[in-house]
Write a protein that holds these residues in place. Structure first.
Motif, PDB file in Angstrom:
ATOM      1  N   LEU A  16      -1.390  -6.096  -8.050  1.00 10.68           N
ATOM      2  CA  LEU A  16      -0.961  -5.127  -7.042  1.00 10.68           C
ATOM      3  C   LEU A  16       0.555  -5.112  -6.890  1.00 10.68           C
ATOM      4  CD1 LEU A  16      -3.665  -5.737  -4.285  1.00 10.68           C
ATOM      5  CD2 LEU A  16      -3.328  -3.619  -5.566  1.00 10.68           C
ATOM      6  N   LYS A  17       1.186  -6.269  -7.165  1.00  8.06           N
ATOM      7  CA  LYS A  17       2.639  -6.386  -7.041  1.00  8.06           C
ATOM      8  C   LYS A  17       3.348  -6.219  -8.384  1.00  8.06           C
ATOM      9  CE  LYS A  17       2.128  -9.374  -3.037  1.00  8.06           C
ATOM     10  NZ  LYS A  17       2.292 -10.724  -2.474  1.00  8.06           N
ATOM     11  N   SER A  18       2.616  -5.684  -9.364  1.00  7.43           N
ATOM     12  CA  SER A  18       3.169  -5.374 -10.695  1.00  7.43           C
ATOM     13  C   SER A  18       3.503  -6.611 -11.515  1.00  7.43           C
ATOM     14  CB  SER A  18       4.412  -4.473 -10.584  1.00  7.43           C
ATOM     15  OG  SER A  18       4.063  -3.232 -10.020  1.00  7.43           O
ATOM     16  N   TYR A  19       2.838  -7.736 -11.240  1.00 11.53           N
ATOM     17  CA  TYR A  19       2.950  -8.907 -12.102  1.00 11.53           C
ATOM     18  C   TYR A  19       1.857  -8.865 -13.159  1.00 11.53           C
ATOM     19  CZ  TYR A  19       6.209 -11.425  -9.034  1.00 11.53           C
ATOM     20  OH  TYR A  19       7.300 -11.833  -8.314  1.00 11.53           O
ATOM     21  N   ILE A  20       2.176  -9.375 -14.343  1.00  7.29           N
ATOM     22  CA  ILE A  20       1.171  -9.548 -15.392  1.00  7.29           C
ATOM     23  C   ILE A  20       0.747 -11.007 -15.363  1.00  7.29           C
ATOM     24  CG2 ILE A  20       0.676  -9.423 -17.852  1.00  7.29           C
ATOM     25  CD1 ILE A  20       2.812  -7.255 -18.067  1.00  7.29           C
ATOM     26  N   SER A  21      -0.443 -11.279 -14.875  1.00  4.35           N
ATOM     27  CA  SER A  21      -0.914 -12.656 -14.738  1.00  4.35           C
ATOM     28  C   SER A  21      -1.441 -13.174 -16.071  1.00  4.35           C
ATOM     29  CB  SER A  21      -2.011 -12.741 -13.681  1.00  4.35           C
ATOM     30  OG  SER A  21      -3.174 -12.073 -14.138  1.00  4.35           O
ATOM     31  N   ASN A  22      -1.587 -14.493 -16.150  1.00  5.33           N
ATOM     32  CA  ASN A  22      -2.153 -15.102 -17.345  1.00  5.33           C
ATOM     33  C   ASN A  22      -3.596 -14.648 -17.547  1.00  5.33           C
ATOM     34  OD1 ASN A  22      -1.511 -16.720 -19.536  1.00  5.33           O
ATOM     35  ND2 ASN A  22      -2.420 -18.549 -18.648  1.00  5.33           N
ATOM     36  N   ASP A  23      -4.307 -14.411 -16.442  1.00  4.48           N
ATOM     37  CA  ASP A  23      -5.688 -13.955 -16.521  1.00  4.48           C
ATOM     38  C   ASP A  23      -5.773 -12.569 -17.156  1.00  4.48           C
ATOM     39  OD1 ASP A  23      -8.599 -14.266 -15.609  1.00  4.48           O
ATOM     40  OD2 ASP A  23      -8.034 -12.376 -14.649  1.00  4.48           O
ATOM     41  N   LEU A  24      -4.906 -11.659 -16.718  1.00  4.41           N
ATOM     42  CA  LEU A  24      -4.908 -10.307 -17.280  1.00  4.41           C
ATOM     43  C   LEU A  24      -4.502 -10.331 -18.750  1.00  4.41           C
ATOM     44  CD1 LEU A  24      -5.181  -7.245 -16.877  1.00  4.41           C
ATOM     45  CD2 LEU A  24      -2.792  -7.200 -16.146  1.00  4.41           C
ATOM     46  N   ILE A  33      -1.910   2.597  -7.940  1.00  9.57           N
ATOM     47  CA  ILE A  33      -1.734   1.845  -6.705  1.00  9.57           C
ATOM     48  C   ILE A  33      -0.887   2.631  -5.705  1.00  9.57           C
ATOM     49  CG2 ILE A  33      -0.625  -0.212  -5.731  1.00  9.57           C
ATOM     50  CD1 ILE A  33      -1.460  -1.647  -8.382  1.00  9.57           C
ATOM     51  N   LYS A  34       0.167   3.260  -6.192  1.00  4.56           N
ATOM     52  CA  LYS A  34       1.025   4.047  -5.298  1.00  4.56           C
ATOM     53  C   LYS A  34       0.272   5.229  -4.709  1.00  4.56           C
ATOM     54  CE  LYS A  34       5.410   2.866  -7.518  1.00  4.56           C
ATOM     55  NZ  LYS A  34       6.533   3.355  -8.349  1.00  4.56           N
ATOM     56  N   ILE A  35      -0.533   5.889  -5.536  1.00  3.08           N
ATOM     57  CA  ILE A  35      -1.259   7.074  -5.069  1.00  3.08           C
ATOM     58  C   ILE A  35      -2.352   6.692  -4.065  1.00  3.08           C
ATOM     59  CG2 ILE A  35      -2.834   8.915  -5.788  1.00  3.08           C
ATOM     60  CD1 ILE A  35      -1.268   9.106  -8.393  1.00  3.08           C
ATOM     61  N   ASN A  36      -3.113   5.645  -4.378  1.00  8.83           N
ATOM     62  CA  ASN A  36      -4.281   5.306  -3.567  1.00  8.83           C
ATOM     63  C   ASN A  36      -3.962   4.433  -2.364  1.00  8.83           C
ATOM     64  OD1 ASN A  36      -5.775   6.724  -5.395  1.00  8.83           O
ATOM     65  ND2 ASN A  36      -6.695   4.954  -6.377  1.00  8.83           N
ATOM     66  N   ILE A  37      -3.023   3.499  -2.519  1.00  7.94           N
ATOM     67  CA  ILE A  37      -2.808   2.479  -1.484  1.00  7.94           C
ATOM     68  C   ILE A  37      -1.539   2.755  -0.681  1.00  7.94           C
ATOM     69  CG2 ILE A  37      -2.515   0.010  -1.055  1.00  7.94           C
ATOM     70  CD1 ILE A  37      -4.079  -0.418  -3.724  1.00  7.94           C
ATOM     71  N   TRP A  38      -0.400   2.864  -1.383  1.00  2.00           N
ATOM     72  CA  TRP A  38       0.858   3.078  -0.660  1.00  2.00           C
ATOM     73  C   TRP A  38       0.877   4.420   0.058  1.00  2.00           C
ATOM     74  CZ3 TRP A  38       4.193  -0.134   1.084  1.00  2.00           C
ATOM     75  CH2 TRP A  38       4.450  -1.338   0.417  1.00  2.00           C
ATOM     76  N   LYS A  39       0.289   5.449  -0.574  1.00  2.25           N
ATOM     77  CA  LYS A  39       0.300   6.776   0.038  1.00  2.25           C
ATOM     78  C   LYS A  39      -0.465   6.773   1.358  1.00  2.25           C
ATOM     79  CE  LYS A  39      -0.579  11.647  -0.970  1.00  2.25           C
ATOM     80  NZ  LYS A  39      -1.073  12.629  -1.972  1.00  2.25           N
ATOM     81  N   LYS A  40      -1.593   6.047   1.391  1.00  2.00           N
ATOM     82  CA  LYS A  40      -2.387   5.955   2.616  1.00  2.00           C
ATOM     83  C   LYS A  40      -1.575   5.325   3.743  1.00  2.00           C
ATOM     84  CE  LYS A  40      -6.548   3.640   4.381  1.00  2.00           C
ATOM     85  NZ  LYS A  40      -7.678   2.755   4.026  1.00  2.00           N
ATOM     86  N   ARG A  41      -0.854   4.256   3.414  1.00  2.00           N
ATOM     87  CA  ARG A  41      -0.046   3.592   4.431  1.00  2.00           C
ATOM     88  C   ARG A  41       1.123   4.463   4.873  1.00  2.00           C
ATOM     89  NH1 ARG A  41       4.599   1.592   5.484  1.00  2.00           N
ATOM     90  NH2 ARG A  41       4.838  -0.241   6.805  1.00  2.00           N
ATOM     91  N   ASN A  42       1.771   5.121   3.923  1.00  2.00           N
ATOM     92  CA  ASN A  42       2.928   5.962   4.246  1.00  2.00           C
ATOM     93  C   ASN A  42       2.539   7.142   5.124  1.00  2.00           C
ATOM     94  OD1 ASN A  42       4.610   4.298   2.820  1.00  2.00           O
ATOM     95  ND2 ASN A  42       4.606   5.537   0.965  1.00  2.00           N
ATOM     96  N   GLN A  43       1.353   7.680   4.887  1.00  2.00           N
ATOM     97  CA  GLN A  43       0.888   8.787   5.728  1.00  2.00           C
ATOM     98  C   GLN A  43       0.689   8.322   7.166  1.00  2.00           C
ATOM     99  OE1 GLN A  43      -2.601  10.036   3.525  1.00  2.00           O
ATOM    100  NE2 GLN A  43      -1.489  11.667   2.472  1.00  2.00           N
ATOM    101  N   LYS A  44       0.135   7.116   7.326  1.00  2.00           N
ATOM    102  CA  LYS A  44      -0.058   6.572   8.682  1.00  2.00           C
ATOM    103  C   LYS A  44       1.302   6.301   9.341  1.00  2.00           C
ATOM    104  CE  LYS A  44      -2.521   5.131  12.109  1.00  2.00           C
ATOM    105  NZ  LYS A  44      -3.459   3.991  12.044  1.00  2.00           N
ATOM    106  N   TRP A  45       2.266   5.794   8.563  1.00  2.00           N
ATOM    107  CA  TRP A  45       3.599   5.543   9.101  1.00  2.00           C
ATOM    108  C   TRP A  45       4.255   6.841   9.585  1.00  2.00           C
ATOM    109  CZ3 TRP A  45       7.368   3.467  11.474  1.00  2.00           C
ATOM    110  CH2 TRP A  45       8.686   3.853  11.251  1.00  2.00           C
ATOM    111  N   LYS A  46       4.127   7.908   8.824  1.00  2.00           N
ATOM    112  CA  LYS A  46       4.731   9.185   9.220  1.00  2.00           C
ATOM    113  C   LYS A  46       4.115   9.720  10.503  1.00  2.00           C
ATOM    114  CE  LYS A  46       6.133  10.540   4.555  1.00  2.00           C
ATOM    115  NZ  LYS A  46       5.900  11.471   3.414  1.00  2.00           N
ATOM    116  N   MET A  47       2.791   9.533  10.642  1.00  2.00           N
ATOM    117  CA  MET A  47       2.118   9.980  11.863  1.00  2.00           C
ATOM    118  C   MET A  47       2.628   9.207  13.082  1.00  2.00           C
ATOM    119  SD  MET A  47      -1.813  10.344  10.483  1.00  2.00           S
ATOM    120  CE  MET A  47      -2.428  10.451  12.161  1.00  2.00           C
TER     121      MET A  47
END
Length: 245
Positions: free
Chosen positions: A91-99, A128-142
């Motif tokens: 989610l934070k744009s890291y490439i883990s050893n598992d991935l 992630i930006k479209i599904n997760i950050w956008k949802k939060r940003n919309q709530k912040w604007k409201m």
């Protein structure tokens, strides 16, 4: 923003989604009101990875789906379990050893992996930006509109409030003393440790380059510990903990 613009935010620092916890960098990914959105995003990313590896796999093509659905990065989403710390790295744009291990299981060369994994990370980042950050940003604007705050409120903060008002707001703020060294440079990801230099140099390049400067504090913090006085005196470098996620 509450620290820098106290007369605008007025200590309204609860999570914008659940309103039950103080908002932090980590809470966004752990917020119960965000769980379903994050889970569906990981199922979509997992399904996309299955299609990607079916196209590029050099070996073990029959078990690609199992490699992904039983990995720590994606298993929790397919089973509706609590989110795994390794998933938070993605989610934070890291490439883990598992991935990376998923790609290594089905693609022979690191050169081929690098060619495939970086476009996949870009695709995940956009999702992630479209599904997760956008949802939060919309709530912040409201909420921002409900509080009567605009973008100009921040840029013209010094014009809207006098020096005395700003000084009084600063004096009235509670003094928070935190002796935790991990907080000295702001937020530090607790699940990444860059001391595992047994990793392939190409993977280390991806790991460092996929991280932005906001997360570089973790690297410098680890260096501080590695070269601490006690470790230098006791030559204790090899006994330090290594996270292999």
């Amino acid at each position: 923003m509450n620290r820098n613009f106290p007369l605008l935010i007025k200590d309204r620092t609860q999570c914008l989604l659940c309103e039950d916890h103080i908002e932090t960098n980590n809470h966004l990914w752990e917020c119960p009101n965000n769980y379903d959105t994050i889970k569906s995003s990981f199922i979509q990313m997992g399904d996309n990875l299955i299609k990607l590896l079916n196209t590029h796999a050099d070996r073990l093509s029959l078990v690609i789906s199992d490699s992904i659905k039983y990995s720590q990065t994606f298993k929790w989403a397919y089973r509706s379990d609590p989110i795994h710390p390794v998933a938070i790295l993605l989610l934070k744009s890291y490439i883990s050893n598992d991935l990376l291990g998923i790609f290594r299981s089905h693609i022979n060369t690191m050169k081929h992996i690098v060619k495939v994994i970086l476009p996949y990370m870009q695709e995940c980042s956009i999702l992630i930006k479209i599904n997760i950050w956008k949802k939060r940003n919309q709530k912040w604007k409201m909420l921002r509109d409900a509080w009567g705050i605009t973008k100009k409120s921040f840029t013209k903060y010094r014009e809207l409030f006098s020096r005395n008002q700003r000084a009084a707001a600063a004096l009235n703020r509670p003094i928070e003393i935190d002796n935790n060294r991990d907080m000295e440079r702001g937020y530090i990801n607790p699940f990444n440790d860059f001391r595992n230099f047994k990793l392939d140099k190409d993977f280390l390049f991806i790991l460092f380059s996929s991280s932005n400067f906001l997360h570089s504090g973790s690297f410098f913090s680890h260096l501080d510990e590695v070269f601490s006085f006690n470790n230098v005196i006791n030559h204790n470098f090899l006994n330090l903990a290594i996270y292999n996620v």
